[in-house]
Design a protein around this motif. Structure first.
Motif, PDB file in Angstrom:
ATOM      1  N   LEU A 174      40.475  34.193  36.949  1.00 42.28           N
ATOM      2  CA  LEU A 174      39.697  33.544  35.904  1.00 42.28           C
ATOM      3  C   LEU A 174      38.333  33.129  36.420  1.00 42.28           C
ATOM      4  N   GLN A 175      37.471  32.758  35.505  1.00 43.75           N
ATOM      5  CA  GLN A 175      36.154  32.205  35.839  1.00 43.75           C
ATOM      6  C   GLN A 175      36.032  30.797  35.274  1.00 43.75           C
ATOM      7  N   ARG A 176      35.389  29.917  36.004  1.00 46.68           N
ATOM      8  CA  ARG A 176      35.009  28.579  35.535  1.00 46.68           C
ATOM      9  C   ARG A 176      33.585  28.370  36.053  1.00 46.68           C
ATOM     10  N   SER A 200      39.941  42.647  43.029  1.00 48.67           N
ATOM     11  CA  SER A 200      38.803  41.874  43.518  1.00 48.67           C
ATOM     12  C   SER A 200      37.677  41.985  42.505  1.00 48.67           C
ATOM     13  N   SER A 201      36.466  42.154  42.985  1.00 52.05           N
ATOM     14  CA  SER A 201      35.295  42.207  42.112  1.00 52.05           C
ATOM     15  C   SER A 201      34.132  42.702  42.954  1.00 52.05           C
ATOM     16  N   VAL A 202      33.106  43.246  42.300  1.00 52.23           N
ATOM     17  CA  VAL A 202      31.869  43.528  43.039  1.00 52.23           C
ATOM     18  C   VAL A 202      31.352  42.259  43.705  1.00 52.23           C
ATOM     19  N   HIS A 203      31.758  41.095  43.174  1.00 51.21           N
ATOM     20  CA  HIS A 203      31.284  39.828  43.732  1.00 51.21           C
ATOM     21  C   HIS A 203      32.016  39.430  45.007  1.00 51.21           C
ATOM     22  N   GLN A 204      32.814  40.334  45.553  1.00 49.69           N
ATOM     23  CA  GLN A 204      33.294  40.102  46.918  1.00 49.69           C
ATOM     24  C   GLN A 204      32.162  40.378  47.905  1.00 49.69           C
ATOM     25  N   PRO A 242      26.493  38.251  46.037  1.00 49.20           N
ATOM     26  CA  PRO A 242      26.422  36.810  45.739  1.00 49.20           C
ATOM     27  C   PRO A 242      26.102  36.620  44.262  1.00 49.20           C
ATOM     28  N   TRP A 243      26.580  35.506  43.667  1.00 53.38           N
ATOM     29  CA  TRP A 243      26.454  35.366  42.217  1.00 53.38           C
ATOM     30  C   TRP A 243      26.141  33.909  41.875  1.00 53.38           C
ATOM     31  N   ALA A 244      24.841  33.641  41.667  1.00 48.73           N
ATOM     32  CA  ALA A 244      24.397  32.274  41.362  1.00 48.73           C
ATOM     33  C   ALA A 244      25.094  31.752  40.114  1.00 48.73           C
ATOM     34  N   ASN A 248      32.331  29.439  42.854  1.00 48.45           N
ATOM     35  CA  ASN A 248      33.792  29.406  43.011  1.00 48.45           C
ATOM     36  C   ASN A 248      34.381  30.807  42.891  1.00 48.45           C
ATOM     37  N   TYR A 249      33.913  31.551  41.893  1.00 48.59           N
ATOM     38  CA  TYR A 249      34.436  32.898  41.639  1.00 48.59           C
ATOM     39  C   TYR A 249      34.072  33.843  42.788  1.00 48.59           C
ATOM     40  N   ALA A 250      32.789  33.849  43.172  1.00 47.24           N
ATOM     41  CA  ALA A 250      32.353  34.749  44.246  1.00 47.24           C
ATOM     42  C   ALA A 250      33.076  34.417  45.554  1.00 47.24           C
ATOM     43  N   PRO A 304      36.251  45.873  40.493  1.00 48.84           N
ATOM     44  CA  PRO A 304      35.591  46.277  39.241  1.00 48.84           C
ATOM     45  C   PRO A 304      34.177  45.705  39.165  1.00 48.84           C
ATOM     46  N   GLY A 305      33.313  46.454  38.510  1.00 50.07           N
ATOM     47  CA  GLY A 305      32.004  45.919  38.153  1.00 50.07           C
ATOM     48  C   GLY A 305      32.097  45.287  36.777  1.00 50.07           C
ATOM     49  N   ALA A 306      31.120  45.554  35.924  1.00 54.87           N
ATOM     50  CA  ALA A 306      31.134  44.972  34.573  1.00 54.87           C
ATOM     51  C   ALA A 306      32.038  45.822  33.679  1.00 54.87           C
ATOM     52  N   ILE A 307      33.156  45.257  33.340  1.00 54.84           N
ATOM     53  CA  ILE A 307      34.140  45.923  32.493  1.00 54.84           C
ATOM     54  C   ILE A 307      34.164  45.178  31.163  1.00 54.84           C
ATOM     55  N   PRO A 326      36.935  40.193  27.476  1.00 54.21           N
ATOM     56  CA  PRO A 326      36.442  38.893  26.996  1.00 54.21           C
ATOM     57  C   PRO A 326      35.849  38.004  28.085  1.00 54.21           C
ATOM     58  N   ILE A 327      36.202  38.220  29.353  1.00 54.54           N
ATOM     59  CA  ILE A 327      35.706  37.302  30.390  1.00 54.54           C
ATOM     60  C   ILE A 327      34.184  37.354  30.486  1.00 54.54           C
ATOM     61  N   ASN A 328      33.596  38.507  30.141  1.00 59.68           N
ATOM     62  CA  ASN A 328      32.139  38.643  30.275  1.00 59.68           C
ATOM     63  C   ASN A 328      31.499  39.051  28.948  1.00 59.68           C
ATOM     64  N   ARG A 329      32.156  38.669  27.858  1.00 61.40           N
ATOM     65  CA  ARG A 329      31.679  39.093  26.531  1.00 61.40           C
ATOM     66  C   ARG A 329      30.191  38.826  26.328  1.00 61.40           C
ATOM     67  N   GLY A 362      28.265  52.134  40.004  1.00 60.59           N
ATOM     68  CA  GLY A 362      27.147  52.078  40.956  1.00 60.59           C
ATOM     69  C   GLY A 362      26.493  50.704  41.069  1.00 60.59           C
ATOM     70  N   MET A 363      27.138  49.677  40.498  1.00 61.39           N
ATOM     71  CA  MET A 363      26.544  48.333  40.532  1.00 61.39           C
ATOM     72  C   MET A 363      26.257  47.839  41.944  1.00 61.39           C
ATOM     73  N   THR A 364      27.045  48.292  42.900  1.00 64.11           N
ATOM     74  CA  THR A 364      26.865  47.827  44.282  1.00 64.11           C
ATOM     75  C   THR A 364      25.849  48.670  45.064  1.00 64.11           C
TER      76      THR A 364
END
Ligand code: BGC
Length: 291
Positions: free
Chosen positions: A119-121, A175-179, A182-184, A188-190, A219-222, A225-228, A280-282
């Protein structure tokens, strides 16, 4: 809301291209038992469905959203394999132990774990509460630790069954591309995903001699709803696509397909790898025109 809950919904994915029908060989995972956490929606749902299409029996874990989970079960049983919905909070040790025990009792064993629930917060750093920090670490990192540990106990108990798979077990950490990116506003998520990377690699090193393959999908941007808010207006979509050289937002099925491949013996020699499924996000897309 939890990714177990919100990372995907049938609403967000319906009509999306990339459906796995006709793409996945139905025998690839025949006879294998897969546990997918957070499988009532989004990436988890698409992964559970893809594993079912590939012939695996599937346990669809959820923490909230029983009706959605039951719908996923119904879809999977339509492929002629077994499926069941199990409620459990992956960050709760007792619930995880109860879930894996139940799976072994009812399905016989566990061959594949997709530790997906997350999840994200989000909050700017100085406004981020300890509760927000803790919750994300508890679910995204500790949840994967607990599920991986319990699944591993079963893999070790059973060992390799050559007619089923060359490996004693397969763990796929979501995981996520944010492994690595970095994600301002999302420290917590990164941080949790950076932790997932090192946990995955350490487990892969520790468990490979036991014939357990541990890998991750980033995954990159999929489109879930988490990134709607990142894709549901033309302006947001335009901004997002600037970060994706392949010029499309991913579909949950893109991740499901990757999971089937990693879980199957086709990739038996793949150990401790992160498979980036990100268009190719990374690849530092900003440098396509600069630098
Ligand atoms: C996050 C999404 C985000 C994507 C790319 C994922 O891990 O959950 O919210 O859109 O990374 O930034």
């Amino acid at each position: 809301m939890e990714e177990q809950d919100i990372v995907s919904s049938t609403e967000a994915t319906s009509g999306a291209p990339g459906t796995s029908q006709g793409v996945i060989p139905a025998h690839l995972l025949r006879g294998q038992k897969a546990l997918v956490t957070g499988a009532n929606s989004g990436i988890g749902r698409a992964t559970a469905v893809a594993l079912g299409r590939a012939g695996a029996d599937v346990v669809v874990n959820y923490v909230a959203g029983k009706d959605e989970a039951e719908k996923v079960v119904e879809e999977i049983t339509g492929f002629g394999v077994r499926a069941a919905a199990y409620e459990a909070d992956v960050s709760d040790e007792q619930q995880v132990v109860a879930m894996t025990d139940r799976m072994v009792r009812e399905f016989g064993t566990i061959d594949i774990l997709v530790a997906n629930a997350g999840l994200q917060r989000d909050a700017p750093f100085t406004e981020m509460t300890l509760a927000q920090w803790q919750k994300v670490l508890d679910v995204n990192l500790t949840g994967q630790f607990l599920c991986a540990r319990e699944a591993t106990k079963e893999f070790l108990r059973r060992g390799v069954v050559p007619e089923v798979s060359r490996a004693a077990g397969k763990i796929i950490c979501m995981s996520s591309v944010h492994q690595i990116i970095p994600w301002a506003g999302h420290v917590n998520y990164a941080s949790s995903k950076g932790g997932v990377q090192m946990m995955m690699e350490t487990l892969a090193q520790e468990l490979a001699p036991k014939k357990i393959r541990v890998n991750a999908i980033a995954p990159g941007a999929i489109r879930t709803p988490i990134n709607r808010s990142a894709w549901d207006t033309p302006e947001a979509l335009e901004d997002l696509l600037r970060l994706i050289p392949y010029d499309r937002v991913g579909d949950p099925e893109d991740i499901g397909h990757a999971a089937v491949g990693l879980a199957s013996d086709l990739m038996d020699y793949v150990v401790g790898t992160t498979l980036y499924v990100d268009g190719g996000m990374t690849l530092f897309p900003g440098f396509a025109t600069g630098g």
